[in-house]
Design an enzyme around this catalytic site. Sequence first.
Site, PDB file in Angstrom:
ATOM      1  N   GLY A  98       0.838  -1.211   0.000  1.00 52.70           N
ATOM      2  CA  GLY A  98       0.000   0.000   0.000  1.00 52.70           C
ATOM      3  C   GLY A  98       0.859   1.242   0.000  1.00 52.70           C
TER       4      GLY A  98
ATOM      5  N   ASP B  74       2.051  -1.570  -4.761  1.00 54.63           N
ATOM      6  CA  ASP B  74       0.714  -0.983  -4.969  1.00 54.63           C
ATOM      7  C   ASP B  74       0.355  -1.153  -6.445  1.00 54.63           C
ATOM      8  OD1 ASP B  74      -1.602   0.817  -4.961  1.00 54.63           O
ATOM      9  OD2 ASP B  74      -0.749   1.659  -3.142  1.00 54.63           O
TER      10      ASP B  74
ATOM     11  N   SER C  62      -0.581  -7.291  -4.529  1.00 55.40           N
ATOM     12  CA  SER C  62       0.306  -7.859  -3.502  1.00 55.40           C
ATOM     13  C   SER C  62       0.269  -9.386  -3.512  1.00 55.40           C
ATOM     14  CB  SER C  62      -0.077  -7.324  -2.127  1.00 55.40           C
ATOM     15  OG  SER C  62      -1.429  -7.582  -1.856  1.00 55.40           O
TER      16      SER C  62
ATOM     17  N   ASP D  35      -0.609  -2.409   4.761  1.00 57.49           N
ATOM     18  CA  ASP D  35      -1.503  -1.244   4.727  1.00 57.49           C
ATOM     19  C   ASP D  35      -2.111  -1.115   3.324  1.00 57.49           C
ATOM     20  OD1 ASP D  35      -2.782   1.057   5.659  1.00 57.49           O
ATOM     21  OD2 ASP D  35      -1.102   2.358   5.129  1.00 57.49           O
TER      22      ASP D  35
ATOM     23  N   HIS E  32      -8.203  -2.711   2.680  1.00 54.17           N
ATOM     24  CA  HIS E  32      -8.683  -3.016   4.023  1.00 54.17           C
ATOM     25  C   HIS E  32      -9.908  -3.927   4.002  1.00 54.17           C
ATOM     26  CE1 HIS E  32      -5.580  -0.475   5.222  1.00 54.17           C
ATOM     27  NE2 HIS E  32      -6.176   0.284   6.122  1.00 54.17           N
TER      28      HIS E  32
ATOM     29  N   HIS F 188      -1.429  -1.557   9.732  1.00 59.65           N
ATOM     30  CA  HIS F 188      -1.994  -0.228   9.957  1.00 59.65           C
ATOM     31  C   HIS F 188      -3.508  -0.318  10.128  1.00 59.65           C
ATOM     32  CE1 HIS F 188      -2.316   4.267   8.872  1.00 59.65           C
ATOM     33  NE2 HIS F 188      -1.892   4.124  10.112  1.00 59.65           N
ATOM     34  N   ASP F 189      -4.066   0.682  10.807  1.00 61.05           N
ATOM     35  CA  ASP F 189      -5.519   0.834  10.968  1.00 61.05           C
ATOM     36  C   ASP F 189      -6.147  -0.285  11.797  1.00 61.05           C
ATOM     37  OD1 ASP F 189      -5.587   3.251   9.368  1.00 61.05           O
ATOM     38  OD2 ASP F 189      -5.207   1.943   7.663  1.00 61.05           O
TER      39      ASP F 189
HETATM   40 MG    MG Z   1      -3.604   2.958   6.430  1.00 63.80          MG
END
Ligand code: MG
Length: 205
Positions: free
Chosen positions: A40, A65, A118, A135, A138, A163-164
């Site tokens: 990402g 990405d 990916s 990341d 999601h 992440h997140d």
């Molecule tokens: Mg993120």
Amino acid sequence: MKINKEKIDRVKGFLDEREAARLYELCLDAGKKGPCLEIGSYCGKSSVYLGTACRENATVLFSIDHHSGSEEQQPGQEYFDPDLLDKETGKVDTLRHFRKTISDFGLDDIVIPLIGRSMTIGKVWKTPLSLIFIDGSHAYEAVLNDYEIWSHHVMPGGYLLFHDIFSDPAKGGQAPYLVFQKAIVSGLYDEMPMCESLGILIRKK
Ligand code: MG
């Protein structure tokens, strides 16, 4: 950290300042053992922090990405940004922005863009990695795939970062959190304290 704050603040992205500093710190530690990778890239904000740390360790950051934007970055969706629309194709294209960021921070020889899905890249990957930062998309299936395909490539003692991570559904989507929990339950990692929404695991030796 030798990153110009005003300059990095102008780069589009969804990275908290404390998370950025922590990414840099972890990458500075990890990168002594080998190359790092992020899934990402978007416009390159986290790549600048990770890449700057990689430069200090004379290693590289692979940044994956497809550059056509995630589900929630498409026209009409919550995170759509009209600046990222390619006028000719009418589609989201973040590659131009990413390359500009990398070049603006003098990281052309450090940050290596891998343009593609990916999953596709992960299936043929062979190089052990000292740090992986997940990341990308999601969506649950996508995060799960990234975890299952890529986590094998983390060296013993290396970092697997997500992440997140939001344990409270009111604060954000649950997919990264659920996959992060899965990684913890596997028993293969030591869990470190979170930094904002950054989940930090170390591959056991
Ligand atoms: Mg993120």
